[in-house]
Each structure stands twice: as C-alpha cells, then as structure tokens.
Enzyme design. Structure first.
Site, mmCIF file in Angstrom:
data_model
loop_
_atom_site.group_PDB
_atom_site.id
_atom_site.type_symbol
_atom_site.label_atom_id
_atom_site.label_comp_id
_atom_site.label_asym_id
_atom_site.label_seq_id
_atom_site.Cartn_x
_atom_site.Cartn_y
_atom_site.Cartn_z
ATOM 1 N N TYR A 1 6.611 12.314 4.230
ATOM 2 C CA TYR A 1 5.735 11.842 3.079
ATOM 3 C C TYR A 1 4.393 11.996 2.943
ATOM 4 O O TYR A 1 3.905 12.080 4.111
ATOM 5 C CB TYR A 1 6.249 10.124 2.913
ATOM 6 C CG TYR A 1 7.531 9.841 2.477
ATOM 7 C CD1 TYR A 1 8.036 9.868 1.113
ATOM 8 C CD2 TYR A 1 8.342 9.776 3.660
ATOM 9 C CE1 TYR A 1 9.459 9.521 0.837
ATOM 10 C CE2 TYR A 1 9.672 9.293 3.455
ATOM 11 C CZ TYR A 1 10.219 9.461 1.915
ATOM 12 O OH TYR A 1 11.456 9.050 1.641
ATOM 13 N N CYS B 1 -7.401 14.325 -1.681
ATOM 14 C CA CYS B 1 -8.314 14.872 -2.490
ATOM 15 C C CYS B 1 -9.810 13.726 -2.466
ATOM 16 O O CYS B 1 -10.689 13.959 -3.028
ATOM 17 C CB CYS B 1 -8.191 14.738 -3.820
ATOM 18 S SG CYS B 1 -7.724 13.050 -4.820
ATOM 19 N N ALA C 1 0.934 -1.127 0.156
ATOM 20 C CA ALA C 1 0.131 -0.123 -0.201
ATOM 21 C C ALA C 1 0.687 1.186 -0.159
ATOM 22 O O ALA C 1 2.345 1.153 0.374
ATOM 23 C CB ALA C 1 -0.950 -0.176 1.141
ATOM 24 N N GLY D 1 -1.999 1.693 7.204
ATOM 25 C CA GLY D 1 -2.421 0.578 8.196
ATOM 26 C C GLY D 1 -1.454 -0.654 8.024
ATOM 27 O O GLY D 1 -1.931 -1.882 8.695
ATOM 28 N N LYS D 2 -0.450 -0.782 7.404
ATOM 29 C CA LYS D 2 0.262 -2.023 6.944
ATOM 30 C C LYS D 2 1.002 -2.691 8.492
ATOM 31 O O LYS D 2 0.443 -3.891 8.815
ATOM 32 C CB LYS D 2 1.292 -1.935 6.021
ATOM 33 C CG LYS D 2 1.159 -1.346 4.499
ATOM 34 C CD LYS D 2 2.287 -1.109 3.732
ATOM 35 C CE LYS D 2 3.055 -0.051 4.018
ATOM 36 N NZ LYS D 2 2.402 1.328 4.112
ATOM 37 N N MET E 1 1.790 5.061 1.862
ATOM 38 C CA MET E 1 2.283 5.121 3.247
ATOM 39 C C MET E 1 0.809 5.493 4.022
ATOM 40 O O MET E 1 -0.166 6.022 3.442
ATOM 41 C CB MET E 1 3.110 6.166 3.334
ATOM 42 C CG MET E 1 4.441 6.036 2.710
ATOM 43 S SD MET E 1 5.809 6.945 3.152
ATOM 44 C CE MET E 1 5.892 6.654 4.981
ATOM 45 N N ASN E 2 0.992 5.345 5.219
ATOM 46 C CA ASN E 2 -0.345 5.675 6.332
ATOM 47 C C ASN E 2 -1.317 4.875 5.942
ATOM 48 O O ASN E 2 -2.641 5.332 6.036
ATOM 49 C CB ASN E 2 -0.394 7.073 6.080
ATOM 50 C CG ASN E 2 -1.231 7.484 7.594
ATOM 51 O OD1 ASN E 2 -1.061 6.857 8.443
ATOM 52 N ND2 ASN E 2 -1.680 8.827 7.503
ATOM 53 N N GLU F 1 8.136 -3.654 6.478
ATOM 54 C CA GLU F 1 8.912 -2.844 5.607
ATOM 55 C C GLU F 1 9.631 -3.543 4.629
ATOM 56 O O GLU F 1 10.844 -3.673 4.243
ATOM 57 C CB GLU F 1 10.003 -1.981 6.471
ATOM 58 C CG GLU F 1 9.376 -1.142 7.590
ATOM 59 C CD GLU F 1 8.737 0.065 7.110
ATOM 60 O OE1 GLU F 1 8.765 0.350 5.728
ATOM 61 O OE2 GLU F 1 7.822 0.669 7.875
ATOM 62 N N ALA F 2 8.911 -4.364 3.774
ATOM 63 C CA ALA F 2 9.602 -5.527 2.824
ATOM 64 C C ALA F 2 10.257 -4.817 1.732
ATOM 65 O O ALA F 2 10.887 -5.631 1.097
ATOM 66 C CB ALA F 2 8.443 -6.467 2.503
#
EC number: 2.7.1.21
Length: 184
Positions: free
Chosen positions: A173, A142, A9, A14-15, A11-12, A83-84
């Site tokens: 980011y 947006c 996904a 929920g990974k 950033m931000n 962080e793969a």
C-alpha cells in the site's frame, strides 16, 4: 464523562505510534489500559501492536465475533483499539456504549477507507458514533496531504480490484492524496 474517540488516517501516518504513546502516558501514571488489535492483522504476529518506529506491545485481539462488552474492565482507565477499521458495526456500537455507560474512555485508531476509496464498515460507524473524530495527517509522495491509499503489486503497479481486506504494509500500500488517487 468518558468519550469514544476515532483517530483515522491513511497508511503510514503514525496511528499505532500514537496509540502506544497514549498507553505509555496512562501507564506512567500507574493507570491500567486495555489494548486491542484485530486478529486479522498478523504482519508482526497475531496480537501485536507494532509501529513503524519498531515499538511493539502485546495486545488483546478482536475478531468479528468478539464482544467488547463481555469483558470485565475493572479498574481500566482507558481502552485503546488499533486497526479499528476491521471492527463490525456492532463492535463500534459496543465501544460507544462502553464509553457512555461504563465511563471508560475509548480511543480507536484506523483507516477510513480501503484502497478503492470505499469506507470500512467499522470506520463508517465510528465516524458516525464517535464523540471526537480526528484526522492524523501524513503526506503523499507529491507533497500534498495524503487522505487515501492505493494497493500496489510486487512491481509497484497500482491494483484496482480485489478483496477489501488484504493485510500488508508499505510493500502492498501507498498513502496518496486525492489527486494521485484519481491519477491513472
């Protein structure tokens, strides 16, 4: 039969939260998990998987020289990697082998691309090797689905050049949709 999973996904999204929830689910059934995160990511301390919901766990770390196959997983029920995107192609291949030769499910979480839209090598290999690929959804400012992210400076201006890896969270980011990614 175990599989290699890649959940990616912007950033931000929920990974890390999802990874920690999966670890909790296994452990609540008295099953052992092996947690890994990149040694590069030191935002919350080296070897810490931290969600933006302030849930945190200690973790093993990997760097470019780490060999996932050299570890004795014993009775480990699942390997979880945060962080793969920072893995090497060889490490993605090792995790594929781990799932299929040792029959241990491996679930990797990471970014697909960098702030310029270029694929991270680890992510590119995971996208090609994973038995199951899932996009975790998040939204752009947006309102559209965010699929990319941009790097910003201290004044909130977009940065278009620089090294592929620069550790930072929301201060550096922003998750954006494709339209906003291409907006100048």
């Amino acid at each position: 039969m175990a599989k290699l999973f890649f959940r990616y996904a912007a950033m931000n999204s929920g990974k890390s939260t999802q990874l920690l929830q999966i670890a909790n689910n296994y452990e609540s059934m008295d099953k052992k998990v092996a947690l890994y995160t990149s040694a590069i990511d030191d935002r919350y301390g080296v070897g810490m998987i931290t969600s933006r919901l302030n849930i945190q766990r200690e973790s093993n770390t990997f760097d470019a020289g780490f060999d996932f196959l050299a570890h004795d997983y014993g009775d480990t029920a699942c390997v979880l990697v945060d962080e793969a995107q920072f893995m090497t192609p060889e490490q993605a291949q090792q995790l594929h082998r781990l799932a299929h030769k040792r029959n241990i499910p491996v679930i990797c979480f990471g970014l697909r691309t960098d702030f310029q839209g270029h694929p991270f090598p680890g992510s590119a290999w995971l996208l090609s090797l994973a038995d199951d690929v899932e996009e975790i959804k998040t939204i752009c400012h947006c309102g559209r689905k965010a699929t990319m992210h941009i790097r910003i400076d201290g004044d909130g201006r977009r940065v278009k050049e620089g090294p592929q890896v620069e550790i930072g969270g929301e201060a550096r980011y922003r998750a954006v949709c494709g339209r906003c990614f291409h907006h100048d």
